[in-house]
Scaffold this motif. Structure first.
Motif, mmCIF file in Angstrom:
data_model
loop_
_atom_site.group_PDB
_atom_site.id
_atom_site.type_symbol
_atom_site.label_atom_id
_atom_site.label_comp_id
_atom_site.label_asym_id
_atom_site.label_seq_id
_atom_site.Cartn_x
_atom_site.Cartn_y
_atom_site.Cartn_z
ATOM 1 N N ALA A 1 0.825 -1.208 0.000
ATOM 2 C CA ALA A 1 0.000 0.000 0.000
ATOM 3 C C ALA A 1 0.860 1.259 0.000
ATOM 4 O O ALA A 1 0.566 2.239 -0.711
ATOM 5 C CB ALA A 1 -0.927 -0.009 1.209
ATOM 6 N N TYR A 2 1.947 1.236 0.769
ATOM 7 C CA TYR A 2 2.844 2.393 0.847
ATOM 8 C C TYR A 2 3.559 2.598 -0.492
ATOM 9 O O TYR A 2 3.630 3.718 -1.022
ATOM 10 C CB TYR A 2 3.854 2.163 1.971
ATOM 11 C CG TYR A 2 4.593 3.397 2.447
ATOM 12 C CD1 TYR A 2 4.348 4.662 1.919
ATOM 13 C CD2 TYR A 2 5.551 3.306 3.461
ATOM 14 C CE1 TYR A 2 5.033 5.785 2.372
ATOM 15 C CE2 TYR A 2 6.234 4.414 3.915
ATOM 16 C CZ TYR A 2 5.972 5.650 3.370
ATOM 17 O OH TYR A 2 6.652 6.760 3.815
ATOM 18 N N ALA A 3 4.077 1.517 -1.078
ATOM 19 C CA ALA A 3 4.775 1.611 -2.360
ATOM 20 C C ALA A 3 3.843 2.120 -3.454
ATOM 21 O O ALA A 3 4.228 2.953 -4.284
ATOM 22 C CB ALA A 3 5.366 0.256 -2.740
ATOM 23 N N GLU A 4 2.611 1.642 -3.464
ATOM 24 C CA GLU A 4 1.639 2.082 -4.466
ATOM 25 C C GLU A 4 1.294 3.554 -4.293
ATOM 26 O O GLU A 4 1.103 4.283 -5.286
ATOM 27 C CB GLU A 4 0.383 1.218 -4.392
ATOM 28 C CG GLU A 4 0.597 -0.199 -4.920
ATOM 29 C CD GLU A 4 -0.627 -1.079 -4.807
ATOM 30 O OE1 GLU A 4 -0.658 -2.137 -5.470
ATOM 31 O OE2 GLU A 4 -1.562 -0.727 -4.033
ATOM 32 N N HIS A 5 1.228 4.006 -3.049
ATOM 33 C CA HIS A 5 0.970 5.429 -2.792
ATOM 34 C C HIS A 5 2.097 6.289 -3.344
ATOM 35 O O HIS A 5 1.851 7.291 -4.018
ATOM 36 C CB HIS A 5 0.802 5.672 -1.293
ATOM 37 C CG HIS A 5 0.794 7.125 -0.908
ATOM 38 N ND1 HIS A 5 -0.225 7.976 -1.267
ATOM 39 C CD2 HIS A 5 1.713 7.870 -0.218
ATOM 40 C CE1 HIS A 5 0.039 9.202 -0.805
ATOM 41 N NE2 HIS A 5 1.217 9.147 -0.178
ATOM 42 N N VAL A 6 3.334 5.899 -3.054
ATOM 43 C CA VAL A 6 4.487 6.652 -3.555
ATOM 44 C C VAL A 6 4.497 6.655 -5.081
ATOM 45 O O VAL A 6 4.719 7.684 -5.724
ATOM 46 C CB VAL A 6 5.800 6.057 -3.006
ATOM 47 C CG1 VAL A 6 7.010 6.747 -3.641
ATOM 48 C CG2 VAL A 6 5.852 6.194 -1.482
ATOM 49 N N ASN A 7 4.224 5.500 -5.688
ATOM 50 C CA ASN A 7 4.192 5.391 -7.147
ATOM 51 C C ASN A 7 3.174 6.351 -7.751
ATOM 52 O O ASN A 7 3.429 7.015 -8.768
ATOM 53 C CB ASN A 7 3.856 3.942 -7.533
ATOM 54 C CG ASN A 7 4.012 3.670 -9.012
ATOM 55 O OD1 ASN A 7 4.894 4.220 -9.678
ATOM 56 N ND2 ASN A 7 3.154 2.823 -9.554
ATOM 57 N N ALA A 8 1.997 6.441 -7.110
ATOM 58 C CA ALA A 8 0.938 7.313 -7.620
ATOM 59 C C ALA A 8 1.322 8.785 -7.506
ATOM 60 O O ALA A 8 1.056 9.583 -8.412
ATOM 61 C CB ALA A 8 -0.362 7.044 -6.867
ATOM 62 N N ILE A 9 1.968 9.147 -6.399
ATOM 63 C CA ILE A 9 2.357 10.541 -6.191
ATOM 64 C C ILE A 9 3.486 10.958 -7.139
ATOM 65 O O ILE A 9 3.444 12.031 -7.751
ATOM 66 C CB ILE A 9 2.793 10.765 -4.727
ATOM 67 C CG1 ILE A 9 1.619 10.559 -3.768
ATOM 68 C CG2 ILE A 9 3.403 12.156 -4.545
ATOM 69 C CD1 ILE A 9 0.504 11.565 -3.913
ATOM 70 N N ILE A 10 4.492 10.116 -7.281
ATOM 71 C CA ILE A 10 5.680 10.473 -8.063
ATOM 72 C C ILE A 10 5.485 10.238 -9.564
ATOM 73 O O ILE A 10 5.883 11.068 -10.395
ATOM 74 C CB ILE A 10 6.904 9.678 -7.567
ATOM 75 C CG1 ILE A 10 7.182 9.988 -6.098
ATOM 76 C CG2 ILE A 10 8.136 9.994 -8.423
ATOM 77 C CD1 ILE A 10 7.490 11.461 -5.803
ATOM 78 N N TYR A 11 4.862 9.131 -9.896
ATOM 79 C CA TYR A 11 4.783 8.759 -11.313
ATOM 80 C C TYR A 11 3.357 8.812 -11.871
ATOM 81 O O TYR A 11 3.144 8.530 -13.049
ATOM 82 C CB TYR A 11 5.364 7.365 -11.519
ATOM 83 C CG TYR A 11 6.771 7.231 -11.008
ATOM 84 C CD1 TYR A 11 7.838 7.928 -11.604
ATOM 85 C CD2 TYR A 11 7.072 6.450 -9.893
ATOM 86 C CE1 TYR A 11 9.129 7.826 -11.129
ATOM 87 C CE2 TYR A 11 8.360 6.332 -9.411
ATOM 88 C CZ TYR A 11 9.385 7.021 -10.030
ATOM 89 O OH TYR A 11 10.675 6.913 -9.545
ATOM 90 N N GLY A 12 2.401 9.137 -11.007
ATOM 91 C CA GLY A 12 1.020 9.256 -11.470
ATOM 92 C C GLY A 12 0.371 7.959 -11.849
ATOM 93 O O GLY A 12 -0.503 7.907 -12.724
ATOM 94 N N LYS A 13 0.792 6.860 -11.192
ATOM 95 C CA LYS A 13 0.232 5.542 -11.506
ATOM 96 C C LYS A 13 -0.173 4.810 -10.236
ATOM 97 O O LYS A 13 0.390 5.033 -9.182
ATOM 98 C CB LYS A 13 1.265 4.694 -12.274
ATOM 99 C CG LYS A 13 1.645 5.305 -13.625
ATOM 100 C CD LYS A 13 2.665 4.435 -14.309
ATOM 101 C CE LYS A 13 3.075 5.033 -15.649
ATOM 102 N NZ LYS A 13 4.080 4.213 -16.343
#
Length: 293
Positions: free
Chosen positions: A281-293
């Motif tokens: 969940a944390y990795a997916e959150h970071v991915n969404a914030i930084i890379y928009g995915k």
């Protein structure tokens, strides 16, 4: 290439702490993101010509340290931190956390901030002790403002112990709180990621007023009700936290009362107890914030 770093303290090697970094690295890899684990002494950060310099600026940094100078410098160098510097500072100091949340409808124990003493040879005054005693009654809890894993927390049952602990803590940032008797040996840990509650557990001790798993406490999965969920998400929002573990005490009627907020809360225990993949969940959150995915 998608590349970030997971920064850990160079002097801290507790297995539960390092597990955080390796679990996140694993989950980032599944998303096609390279996340190198870097110790704080290997970051290569410095000041030159009036500017903060960093040789290799990553896309992001998972900041698993409590060094507020390093976090501030990284942000100055243009690195997006998870959590942000301001949130790290607010959560690292328990008194700062409470003051930051005050006035926002967050239930908290009655608290007296410990007065700092800059002349150690002077004793804590009778007036100071009277104020703590009259405001909070006995028993009461004393806490060092900086500390984790249940360290620096004292249960005080009478004036004699209050005098002794007050003398011990007078040169350190600290606070005193009303004892929440209904929560003896148990509390609730709620993990919030990206503003949403993702996992929760009840922690219980065997004979200690503190319930930390690292002190021998046991956890069991907790299904959060709407009030607990809303309060936890509000705390995370008020403190601008991407990730946190919030500890709640059980009030007189079982209602949640804030204990503390941990910006780098260990998630190994709650993953084991709940079966929920917090690192994902944390990795997916970071991915969404930084890379928009």
């Amino acid at each position: 290439m998608k590349k970030g770093i997971i920064l850990v303290n160079a002097y801290y090697d507790l297995p539960a702490y390092l597990n955080q970094a390796y679990r996140l690295k694993e989950e980032f890899s599944k998303l096609g993101i390279t996340a190198d684990i870097v110790a704080s002494d290997g970051i290569g950060l410095y000041l030159s010509d009036g500017n903060v310099k960093l040789t290799d600026v990553p896309d992001f940094c998972i900041y698993y340290d409590k060094d507020k100078y390093l976090s501030q410098m990284l942000e100055k160098a243009g690195v997006r931190l998870f959590n942000p510097h301001s949130a790290i500072v607010a959560c690292d100091d328990k008194t700062t956390t409470l003051v930051a949340l005050a006035g926002n409808g967050i239930p908290m124990p009655d608290t007296v901030s410990g007065l700092l003493c800059f002349t150690p040879e002077k004793k804590v005054s009778k007036e100071t002790l009277d104020n703590i005693e009259n405001t909070l009654g006995y028993p009461l809890i004393a806490k060092e403002s900086y500390g984790s894993l249940g360290k620096g927390v004292y249960k005080i049952d009478d004036r004699e112990k209050l005098e002794r602990i007050a003398e011990k803590l007078k040169t350190k940032p600290h606070l005193y709180q009303k004892y929440v008797a209904n929560s003896y040996g148990r509390d609730m840990r709620v993990v919030v990621v990206g503003g949403k509650t993702v996992a929760a557990m009840i922690r219980r001790s065997n004979g200690d007023f503190r319930s930390n798993i690292e002190l021998g406490g046991k956890g069991e999965k907790l299904e959060t009700d709407e009030r607990l969920k809303a309060l936890s998400e509000k705390v995370a929002r008020l403190l601008s936290l991407d990730y946190c573990g919030i500890d709640w005490l059980f009030g007189e009627n079982g209602e949640p009362v804030l204990c503390e907020v941990n910006s780098n809360a260990f998630f190994g225990g709650i993953e084991h107890v709940t079966g929920i993949n917090v690192a994902k969940a944390y990795a997916e959150h970071v991915n969404a914030i930084i890379y928009g995915k």
